[in-house]
Design an enzyme around this catalytic site. Structure first.
Site, mmCIF file in Angstrom:
data_model
loop_
_atom_site.group_PDB
_atom_site.id
_atom_site.type_symbol
_atom_site.label_atom_id
_atom_site.label_comp_id
_atom_site.label_asym_id
_atom_site.label_seq_id
_atom_site.Cartn_x
_atom_site.Cartn_y
_atom_site.Cartn_z
ATOM 1 N N LYS A 179 26.878 17.226 -16.533
ATOM 2 C CA LYS A 179 26.590 16.078 -16.689
ATOM 3 C C LYS A 179 25.085 15.566 -17.049
ATOM 4 O O LYS A 179 24.361 15.798 -16.077
ATOM 5 C CB LYS A 179 26.995 15.648 -14.988
ATOM 6 C CG LYS A 179 26.828 14.574 -14.133
ATOM 7 C CD LYS A 179 26.275 14.196 -12.941
ATOM 8 C CE LYS A 179 24.727 13.852 -13.032
ATOM 9 N NZ LYS A 179 24.244 13.053 -13.095
ATOM 10 N N GLY A 232 15.869 19.222 -13.486
ATOM 11 C CA GLY A 232 15.545 18.141 -12.939
ATOM 12 C C GLY A 232 14.292 18.538 -12.081
ATOM 13 O O GLY A 232 13.309 19.114 -12.256
ATOM 14 N N GLU A 235 12.444 18.972 -5.996
ATOM 15 C CA GLU A 235 13.169 18.188 -4.575
ATOM 16 C C GLU A 235 15.411 18.307 -4.862
ATOM 17 O O GLU A 235 15.942 18.357 -4.430
ATOM 18 C CB GLU A 235 13.332 16.945 -4.737
ATOM 19 C CG GLU A 235 13.380 16.043 -3.418
ATOM 20 C CD GLU A 235 13.341 14.664 -3.228
ATOM 21 O OE1 GLU A 235 12.483 14.155 -4.169
ATOM 22 O OE2 GLU A 235 13.478 13.696 -2.364
ATOM 23 N N GLY A 237 16.400 20.070 -6.992
ATOM 24 C CA GLY A 237 17.061 21.884 -7.612
ATOM 25 C C GLY A 237 16.477 22.258 -5.557
ATOM 26 O O GLY A 237 17.331 23.129 -5.992
ATOM 27 N N GLU A 254 15.388 24.082 -13.942
ATOM 28 C CA GLU A 254 14.358 24.161 -13.665
ATOM 29 C C GLU A 254 13.727 22.845 -13.813
ATOM 30 O O GLU A 254 14.143 21.862 -13.878
ATOM 31 C CB GLU A 254 14.220 23.899 -15.875
ATOM 32 C CG GLU A 254 14.830 24.798 -16.720
ATOM 33 C CD GLU A 254 14.592 26.184 -17.073
ATOM 34 O OE1 GLU A 254 12.989 26.160 -16.654
ATOM 35 O OE2 GLU A 254 14.398 27.052 -17.560
ATOM 36 N N CYS A 288 8.245 17.872 -18.173
ATOM 37 C CA CYS A 288 8.269 18.585 -17.302
ATOM 38 C C CYS A 288 6.400 19.801 -17.461
ATOM 39 O O CYS A 288 6.186 19.946 -16.782
ATOM 40 C CB CYS A 288 9.318 19.718 -16.995
ATOM 41 S SG CYS A 288 9.570 20.632 -18.281
ATOM 42 N N GLU A 389 4.422 15.742 -9.117
ATOM 43 C CA GLU A 389 5.151 15.475 -10.077
ATOM 44 C C GLU A 389 4.678 13.611 -10.568
ATOM 45 O O GLU A 389 5.864 13.180 -9.924
ATOM 46 C CB GLU A 389 5.656 16.218 -10.368
ATOM 47 C CG GLU A 389 5.879 15.792 -11.748
ATOM 48 C CD GLU A 389 7.477 16.853 -12.353
ATOM 49 O OE1 GLU A 389 8.235 16.598 -11.947
ATOM 50 O OE2 GLU A 389 7.213 17.788 -13.265
HETATM 51 P P1 NAD Z 1 16.444 14.174 -10.280
HETATM 52 O O1 NAD Z 1 16.130 15.457 -10.406
HETATM 53 O O2 NAD Z 1 16.530 13.186 -10.181
HETATM 54 O O3 NAD Z 1 17.588 14.155 -11.264
HETATM 55 C C1 NAD Z 1 18.404 15.406 -12.289
HETATM 56 C C2 NAD Z 1 19.790 15.475 -13.055
HETATM 57 O O4 NAD Z 1 20.093 15.254 -11.296
HETATM 58 C C3 NAD Z 1 20.290 14.077 -13.212
HETATM 59 O O5 NAD Z 1 21.351 13.566 -13.566
HETATM 60 C C4 NAD Z 1 20.890 13.399 -11.776
HETATM 61 O O6 NAD Z 1 21.703 12.490 -11.445
HETATM 62 C C5 NAD Z 1 21.017 14.503 -10.719
HETATM 63 N N1 NAD Z 1 20.935 14.755 -9.577
HETATM 64 C C6 NAD Z 1 20.814 14.243 -8.604
HETATM 65 N N2 NAD Z 1 20.417 13.816 -6.793
HETATM 66 C C7 NAD Z 1 21.482 15.564 -7.139
HETATM 67 C C8 NAD Z 1 22.476 15.519 -6.270
HETATM 68 N N3 NAD Z 1 21.757 15.462 -4.913
HETATM 69 N N4 NAD Z 1 23.155 16.564 -6.449
HETATM 70 C C9 NAD Z 1 23.138 17.386 -8.179
HETATM 71 N N5 NAD Z 1 22.564 16.645 -9.223
HETATM 72 C C10 NAD Z 1 21.904 15.852 -8.575
HETATM 73 O O7 NAD Z 1 15.363 13.945 -12.040
HETATM 74 P P2 NAD Z 1 15.356 13.506 -13.476
HETATM 75 O O8 NAD Z 1 14.287 12.075 -12.541
HETATM 76 O O9 NAD Z 1 15.861 13.106 -14.019
HETATM 77 O O10 NAD Z 1 13.990 13.774 -14.251
HETATM 78 C C11 NAD Z 1 12.292 14.028 -13.849
HETATM 79 C C12 NAD Z 1 12.302 15.532 -13.183
HETATM 80 O O11 NAD Z 1 12.932 16.482 -14.037
HETATM 81 C C13 NAD Z 1 10.907 16.212 -13.306
HETATM 82 O O12 NAD Z 1 10.438 16.339 -11.682
HETATM 83 C C14 NAD Z 1 10.723 16.880 -14.385
HETATM 84 O O13 NAD Z 1 10.181 17.573 -14.398
HETATM 85 C C15 NAD Z 1 11.567 17.842 -14.457
HETATM 86 N N6 NAD Z 1 12.041 18.200 -15.538
HETATM 87 C C16 NAD Z 1 12.065 19.726 -15.684
HETATM 88 C C17 NAD Z 1 12.785 20.163 -16.469
HETATM 89 C C18 NAD Z 1 12.236 21.508 -17.259
HETATM 90 O O14 NAD Z 1 12.733 22.252 -17.919
HETATM 91 N N7 NAD Z 1 11.528 22.624 -16.115
HETATM 92 C C19 NAD Z 1 12.907 19.760 -17.928
HETATM 93 C C20 NAD Z 1 13.054 18.083 -17.785
HETATM 94 C C21 NAD Z 1 12.148 17.872 -16.876
#
Ligand code: NAD
Ligand code: MN
Length: 506
Positions: A179, A232, A235, A237, A254, A288, A389
């Site tokens: 997704k 992502g 929070e 995670g 991650e 990230c 962040e």
């Molecule tokens: P996000 O956590 O809001 O969303 C990430 C994904 O999760 C999206 O596909 C979203 O639709 C989905 N999602 C949202 N709520 C969910 C839920 N309750 N259950 C299941 N899936 C859900 O993050 P974002 O705003 O898309 O990305 C930015 C964040 O990602 C930043 O905090 C960044 O640090 C982190 N990030 C980390 C890495 C890493 O490798 N550690 C890499 C890239 C981004």
């Protein structure tokens, strides 16, 4: 306008009820494609297809060579379509064409590497030395796929994150439901078209776009899913880990970071100034492992910041498709508001603006979601802008007196994803690196990752690793095998423990 569909069980299908929404170009706010909005019901269909493909299909039982050939073909097709994928990515995410071009190149190279790795995960036996005594038993382990993987990815590296999730899952014989993030679904859905041309068995790869809240819930709670792989925010995670706990799924996460970038007193400023800009402002800070806390020696602080600010103010902002552009927009209007709120917070907390601090609206920038590169000085590590962040073009600069203090500031964080040290004394830099509680440390560099090196977070930056042998192993279960070599009674320790030994020679 291009219309995309969900990819489930080897077919392109509409979302239930035919729901769609436009995907937006953050450069000008214009709609660029019509995207299906999957419902939880669609997610369940995709999960069921992946389950059937794993339980009944040929995929998990194929030889590593057979799987390698299909993954290799996918990589080759991605290579042919590299330019197009790069342009899609720039329009959908606001990443510059320089960044998206590099990503499209890396995406096919990494997929090709996963294809090579598939050959190694063909139930290769690893003998456990010292246990197998001649004439008694032979002991070994094999790695097997876990099953159905639900993969959820963010919007900052849409194509690469899709590869990071599909590649290891496929190489080790799993099936996948992927997704993409709601703001950047284009390239994952484009990848579905490429996958379809290659001819993977139906259900091995399913790609669905939709809201994280509702379809994410289905993906993280379904009893048919064996593993959740997520990139992502920390929070989300936490929420995913809690939901996956109900069925004890394997989880790799991650998550976020707030990485410390330590410039030592003897650093070579010829690279450290530009390197610190690269560390923090690449892709508008939406990375990230960015170096978002810059730690400078007190007596060099003003001069270093001065040089940085002069360079930052000269960075060209504009259309991501223009090869001269160095800073594009942030991904969405909503995310722009979040970043601007953090800038307001920094002012309230008493930090000093060295540059930036507002939306950029000159000329064509006015239609997009641009934020001036922003540097805060006089930041202390207890401020929220230093602990949370921000994920935008906002750098926090902190001063330190001693290297002891620098290390302690660096480690005073719930995160531990990246980190960096700039110094001419490599041995000393490595000593400092060893003391940082974080998954990756760059010495005199930043952001470079390799598919051969494990990547992931300490502390609340994540669980597990991606890439390298460690990353592939996250997609496997380990089976231990004990084979009796003798097939005689003589060496069996369990005689006399329960079953009386019959004296055969009496
Ligand atoms: P996000 O956590 O809001 O969303 C990430 C994904 O999760 C999206 O596909 C979203 O639709 C989905 N999602 C949202 N709520 C969910 C839920 N309750 N259950 C299941 N899936 C859900 O993050 P974002 O705003 O898309 O990305 C930015 C964040 O990602 C930043 O905090 C960044 O640090 C982190 N990030 C980390 C890495 C890493 O490798 N550690 C890499 C890239 C981004
Ligand atoms: Mn978009």
């Amino acid at each position: 306008m291009e219309t995309y569909r969900l990819y489930i069980d080897g077919h392109f299908v509409d979302a239930e009820g035919g729901r769609t929404k436009p995907s937006i170009n953050p450069f000008d706010g214009e709609a660029i494609a019509d995207i299906p909005v999957a419902s939880p019901g669609d997610a369940e269909k995709a999960i069921a297809a992946a389950r059937r493909a794993f339980d009944e299909g040929p995929w998990p039982g194929m030889s590593g060579e057979e799987r390698s050939a299909l993954i290799g073909a996918l990589a080759a097709r991605m290579k042919e379509r590299q330019k197009e994928l790069a342009a899609n990515e720039a329009r959908d995410s606001g990443g510059t064409i320089a960044k998206c071009g590099a990503d499209a190149y890396l995406a096919q190279r990494q997929m090709a590497w996963f294809g090579e790795m598939a050959k190694r995960y063909n139930a290769e036996a690893r003998e456990i030395e010292g246990m197998s005594r001649p004439g008694r038993s032979f002991n070994y382990t094999i790695r097997e796929p876990i099953g159905v993987c639900a993969s959820i990815i963010p919007w900052n590296f849409p194509l690469l994150m899709a590869v990071w999730k599909l590649g290891p899952a496929l190489a080790t014989g799993n099936t996948v439901v992927l997704k993409p993030a709601s703001d950047t679904p284009l390239n994952a859905l484009e990848l579905a078209r490429i996958v379809d041309e290659i001819g993977f068995p139906p259900g091995v790869i399913n790609i669905i776009a939709g809201p994280g809240g509702s379809i994410g819930e289905a993906m993280t709670t379904s009893p048919l899913v064996d593993k959740v792989a997520f990139t992502g925010s920390t929070e989300v995670g936490r929420d995913i880990m809690a939901k996956a706990a109900g069925t004890l799924k394997k989880v790799t996460l991650e998550c976020g970071g707030k990485s410390a970038n330590i410039v030592l007193h003897d650093a070579n400023w010829d690279i450290a100034v530009d390197g610190s800009i690269f560390a923090s402002f690449y892709h508008q800070g939406q990375v990230c492992e960015s170096g978002t806390r810059l730690l400078l020696p007190k007596d060099q602080h003003d001069e270093f910041v001065g040089q940085m600010v002069a360079k930052l103010e000269a960075l060209p902002m504009g259309d991501p498709l223009d090869p001269a552009t160095r800073l594009g927009p942030v991904v969405s209007e909503r995310h722009m508001a979040t970043v601007l709120d953090y800038i307001e917070l920094g002012k309230k907390e008493g930090a000093t603006l060295a540059c930036g601090g507002a939306r950029a609206t000159e000329g064509p920038l006015g239609k997009g979601y641009f934020i001036q590169p922003t540097v805060f000085t006089d930041v202390t590590n207890d401020m929220r802008i230093a602990q949370e962040e921000i994920f935008g073009p906002v750098l926090c600069v902190l001063r330190y007196d001693s290297e002891e203090e620098a290390v302690s500031i660096a480690n005073d964080s719930i995160f531990g994803l990246g980190g960096g040290v700039w110094s001419e004394d490599l041995d000393h830099a490595r000593e400092i690196a060893a003391r940082l509680r974080t998954g990756t440390v760059w010495i005199n560099d930043w952001h470079l990752l390799s598919e051969r090196m494990p990547f992931g977070g300490y502390k609340q930056s994540g669980i597990g690793r991606e890439f390298g042998e460690e990353g592939l192993n996250e997609y496997t279960e380990v089976k231990a095998l004990h084979v009796d070599d003798t097939r005689t009674r003589d060496n069996k320790p369990w005689y006399d423990m329960l079953v009386p030994r019959e004296k055969t020679d009496a």
